[in-house]
Design a protein around this motif. Structure first.
Motif, short mmCIF file in Angstrom:
data_model
loop_
_atom_site.label_atom_id
_atom_site.label_comp_id
_atom_site.label_asym_id
_atom_site.label_seq_id
_atom_site.Cartn_x
_atom_site.Cartn_y
_atom_site.Cartn_z
N ASN A 78 42.68 33.81 -40.65
CA ASN A 78 42.44 32.48 -40.06
C ASN A 78 42.72 32.48 -38.56
N GLY A 125 39.97 31.37 -35.90
CA GLY A 125 40.25 30.33 -34.90
C GLY A 125 39.90 30.79 -33.50
N GLU A 170 36.90 29.22 -31.02
CA GLU A 170 37.16 28.80 -29.64
C GLU A 170 36.20 29.50 -28.68
#
Length: 361
Positions: free
Chosen positions: A254, A258, A262
């Motif tokens: 994760n 993430g 971004e």
């Protein structure tokens, strides 16, 4: 250093190179040692002369901390091959492409074959014997400080070339590869990896280096990724057409997902996950190496780290955390378990359990 028989046309071309200078004492031309100048030189002499820059390439592929000799810095310009040999090399190239050899393998095989065929000139290919290869090793490869890997590439290329082009089934079998080397992989500590990955301020640069370590990717595997290869719902990275034309998947955490989200919002890549300076162009391998170089400088790490060190570190850290060797083999895309077993020799998990007899003195 440029070395070639006197030729007015070639001399005129050399004078146009950026930063070139003439040494009266050495009676040779010298050019700055940089990738940019080498690229310009290759373009300058395209169709006019053949440039043997194998020694320069070997130097830059070698570990940056190794000492280099003057022979390794020598670039030799020679005349072009005979029409017959050029045609045979072209036919060999077409065969390699037909058999779906990778672009890097095709390029390497043709380059080393050209060097060998020029060395044994004026012999034609059908006149070559295994003794010519022995002489090539003793009089060219060893004096120029070229690597074991380079010698192995020449033998592999020559064997295939003579088997395919000249249907020579006996001569290639007499051609022996150099004795095997058993080198340990270079591994960084987790603390060093963290310093390297946190060094870049550019989001794209930080994401690229992080993904190499997080999934144990080869450089080409990272550059060939497309946005659709990230399966965030399943937590998987799909690696297509890797070494040996094999596909595989690697788990992504994760934390990595993430970071990718971004990056995706900021850069909006389309065709390639990591695009170059212009839209829809692939990020270059050379630029990626520069990203690592700057990260190392900022992190004050003086070890001669390459991108492949991150892959080695990924495998070793997995082994140290208790991951089964068979799973690591699958994650790295190794064909043989013997390739993966090299990480057992550098894992500190087992080594630290060994007590030195020195401690009992």
């Amino acid at each position: 250093m440029l070395e070639f028989p006197y030729d007015e046309a070639l001399t005129a071309e050399v004078k146009q190179l950026k930063g070139v200078r003439w040494s009266s004492s050495c009676n040779r031309w010298y050019i700055p040692e940089s990738d940019e100048v080498i690229d310009l030189m290759l373009k300058q002499f395209k169709g006019k002369a053949w440039v043997d820059y194998s020694a320069f390439r070997e130097k830059h592929l070698a570990t940056r901390g190794n000492r280099t000799t003057s022979a390794q810095q020598k670039t030799i310009i020679q005349a072009t091959l005979s029409p017959q040999l050029l045609q045979e090399l072209h036919t060999f190239r077409q065969w390699l492409l037909h058999k779906r050899y990778s672009d890097s393998t095709v390029k390497t095989y043709l380059q080393v074959l050209e060097v060998f065929l020029r060395f044994i000139s004026p012999k034609q290919a059908n006149e070559i014997t295994s003794e010519d290869m022995v002489r090539f090793v003793n009089e060219y490869i060893l004096p120029n400080g070229l690597s074991y890997a380079y010698q192995n590439q020449v033998v592999n290329a020559a064997k295939l070339f003579f088997r395919v082009i000249h249907d020579a089934t006996l001569w290639p079998e007499k051609l022996q590869r150099p004795r095997s080397q058993h080198k340990l992989p270079n591994v960084l500590s987790k603390e060093e990896v963290k310093e390297i990955l946190e060094a870049p301020t550019n989001l794209k640069h930080r994401t690229m280096l992080s993904l190499i370590y997080a999934c144990g990717l080869r450089r080409s595997e990272l550059l060939n990724l497309r946005p659709e290869h990230v399966d965030s719902k399943r937590g998987l990275l799909i690696i297509k057409d890797a070494k040996g034309h094999k596909d595989r998947v690697a788990p992504i955490s994760n934390k990595v997902i993430g970071m990718l989200r971004e990056y995706y919002k900021a850069c909006k890549p389309k065709q390639w996950l990591f695009e170059g300076q212009f839209p829809d162009t692939q990020y270059s391998a050379r630029s990626l190496e520069q990203v690592l170089k700057h990260a190392l400088k900022k992190a004050s790490i003086t070890k001669p780290v390459t991108l492949h060190w991150l892959r080695h570190s990924y495998a070793t850290h997995l082994l140290e955390s208790g991951t089964d060797l068979r799973y690591i083999q699958e994650l790295l895309g190794h064909k043989s378990s013997k390739t993966t077993e090299i990480y057992t020799h550098v894992s500190k998990k087992s080594l630290q359990q060994i007590k030195s007899p020195f401690d009992d003195l």
